[in-house]
Design a protein around this motif. Structure first.
Motif, PDB file in Angstrom:
ATOM      1  N   SER A  36       2.783  -9.622  -0.917  1.00 39.51           N
ATOM      2  CA  SER A  36       3.390  -8.643  -1.820  1.00 39.51           C
ATOM      3  C   SER A  36       3.086  -7.206  -1.404  1.00 39.51           C
ATOM      4  N   PRO A  38       5.755  -5.193   1.965  1.00 38.29           N
ATOM      5  CA  PRO A  38       6.929  -4.330   1.785  1.00 38.29           C
ATOM      6  C   PRO A  38       6.584  -2.917   1.329  1.00 38.29           C
ATOM      7  N   CYS A  39       5.475  -2.765   0.613  1.00 36.54           N
ATOM      8  CA  CYS A  39       5.092  -1.439   0.108  1.00 36.54           C
ATOM      9  C   CYS A  39       4.873  -0.438   1.236  1.00 36.54           C
ATOM     10  N   VAL A  96      10.120   0.808  -6.668  1.00 32.78           N
ATOM     11  CA  VAL A  96       9.896  -0.643  -6.600  1.00 32.78           C
ATOM     12  C   VAL A  96       8.420  -0.958  -6.359  1.00 32.78           C
ATOM     13  N   ILE A  97       7.698  -0.052  -5.719  1.00 30.11           N
ATOM     14  CA  ILE A  97       6.315  -0.320  -5.318  1.00 30.11           C
ATOM     15  C   ILE A  97       5.415  -0.707  -6.490  1.00 30.11           C
ATOM     16  N   TRP A 108       6.070  -2.317  -9.082  1.00 26.69           N
ATOM     17  CA  TRP A 108       6.374  -3.697  -9.490  1.00 26.69           C
ATOM     18  C   TRP A 108       5.866  -4.706  -8.464  1.00 26.69           C
ATOM     19  N   LEU A 109       5.875  -4.346  -7.190  1.00 26.66           N
ATOM     20  CA  LEU A 109       5.270  -5.222  -6.178  1.00 26.66           C
ATOM     21  C   LEU A 109       3.760  -5.311  -6.357  1.00 26.66           C
ATOM     22  N   LEU A 134       3.220  -7.667  -9.102  1.00 26.10           N
ATOM     23  CA  LEU A 134       3.419  -9.035  -8.609  1.00 26.10           C
ATOM     24  C   LEU A 134       2.193  -9.527  -7.846  1.00 26.10           C
ATOM     25  N   SER A 135       1.618  -8.645  -7.039  1.00 24.44           N
ATOM     26  CA  SER A 135       0.400  -9.001  -6.308  1.00 24.44           C
ATOM     27  C   SER A 135      -0.740  -9.330  -7.262  1.00 24.44           C
TER      28      SER A 135
END
Length: 418
Positions: free
Chosen positions: A91, A94-95, A103-104, A106-107, A110-111
């Motif tokens: 996760s 992508p950041c 979006v970061i 939210w990633l 998620l992590s």
């Protein structure tokens, strides 16, 4: 030196493997310590909005932990740990390539969800590999390993933050995968089957013996443990201020350029204090009961965090860090040992899930409440609240220690009369 490191000399070899794995993983623990600064500086979020995302990241840990704990008790500790810890690392990747995208956050949330699912399996694995006689030194060694790595990680991240931000995310992911490789290669599956549980039954403490029924039924039978977990939740509210309020205070006092670097120094001081003093603290408190040591840790929290309301020089911030880190050592090396000593072998994954869930309640609500509080109050007044909260919790834990000792004495006398 052998005498100094004596508490660790008889631990199982698997504990040393986990020690090295945690050390490697923590050396790349770049992202979360700088999450507040990233959200406020790079994404230009308000204090309240930053607190909101911090709360969501902490809350995401809760369902992940519950799911991971359930799966760890049924599918195995090692499998679940490797699966979800890998997803947590993925996760982050992508950041590194999304710049200042919305979006970061939210990633990162998620992590946190995946990390929450991995944690109970890891905790249950340690409980499986130890017993009531060696858990304090085992948790102490693992805590030391985490902070040996953490002594390097945040300081490196502090220098990467302004000019090489993507490497904070990539480095965190890569070191996680390296630590997982150690676990995959050297740690066997530890979940005991029914035959193994029956074999070790007589060697387990009464509160560790296998039980049927749900997690709730097992918890109801342990009121002192439930009160203990409530105290840990309040401690987490106090402790979370070092990653929420403290970075803001440093940026306010020392500016945008020096604030992040000084925060890196403070976090390195925190880790180095753990590295230097964990073994000594463990040795000095080895004969004290875990619940008493956790209460003692609250007094150091009260003193260390409380003094932040009256200082404005870097060397005083470092001294404060030393004081509250001694409290962190006492809490960190004894809290999970106490929980493991009161957890049935059949429910270790789920108990290792519920403990972070309760603790994360304070961790999650802390930034939200503090963010709202700071809209009308000064940063310095936050530290006065931590002083009062930590002091009250420490007193409650000392009362629980007395109650627990009294119950043991009564049970011993009743057994002697039979």
């Amino acid at each position: 030196m052998r005498k100094f490191f004596g508490p660790y000399k008889d631990l199982p070899s698997s504990i040393y493997v986990i020690f090295f794995a945690r050390m490697v993983n923590s050396a790349g623990h770049f992202v979360m310590p700088f999450m507040v600064m990233f959200l406020s500086d790079k994404l230009n979020l308000s204090t309240e909005k930053t607190g909101y995302f911090m709360m969501l990241a902490a809350l995401a840990y809760v369902p992940g932990s519950f799911i991971g704990g359930k799966l760890a008790d049924h599918l195995g500790r090692k499998t679940i740990f490797i699966l979800f810890q890998s997803l947590a690392a993925l996760s982050f990747i992508p950041c590194a390539f999304l710049g200042n995208s919305a979006v970061i956050p939210w990633l990162l949330i998620l992590s946190s969800l995946f990390g929450g699912a991995a944690s109970p399996a890891n905790g249950a694995m340690v409980a499986d590999l130890t017993n009531s006689s060696n858990r304090k030194p085992a948790y102490s060694l693992l805590y030391l390993g985490h902070n040996l790595g953490f002594a390097v990680g945040p300081m490196a991240a502090g220098f990467l933050y302004n000019n090489h931000l993507p490497w904070i995310f990539i480095g965190d992911a890569l070191t996680t995968f390296l630590s997982l490789a150690l676990v995959m290669q050297f740690i066997p599956e530890t979940i005991p089957d029914e035959e193994k549980i029956e074999e070790i039954r007589d060697h387990l403490e009464i509160n560790e013996r296998a039980e049927g029924g749900s997690l709730l039924s097992a918890m109801i039978k342990r009121p002192v443990l439930m009160t203990f977990l409530f105290c840990i939740m309040l401690y987490s509210f106090v402790y979370v201020q070092h990653i929420f309020t403290l970075p803001m205070q440093l940026r306010q006092f020392f500016g945008e350029d020096l604030g992040p670097k000084y925060y890196g120094f403070i976090m390195a001081t925190n880790a180095l204090t753990v590295v230097i003093f964990t073994t000594l603290v463990t040795k000095l408190t080895l004969k004290l009961k875990p619940i008493f040591c956790v209460g003692l840790g609250g007094l150091f929290y009260a003193a260390g965090f409380g003094m932040l309301s009256n200082i404005n020089h870097l060397y005083l911030f470092l001294f404060s860090t030393f004081i509250w880190t001694l409290g962190e050592i006492l809490v960190g090396t004894n809290a999970m040992a106490y929980v493991a000593n009161n957890t049935p072998v059949t429910h270790r994954g789920r108990f290792n899930a519920i403990v972070p869930m309760i603790a994360e309640a304070g961790h999650a609500l802390g930034p939200l409440w503090t963010g709202k509080y700071l809209m009308k109050h000064s940063i310095l007044s936050v530290w006065q609240l931590t002083l009062y909260c930590a002091s009250v919790v420490a007193l409650l834990l000392f009362v629980l220690h007395y109650v627990e000792n009294t119950r043991v004495q009564i049970a011993t006398r009743e057994e002697a009369q039979k």
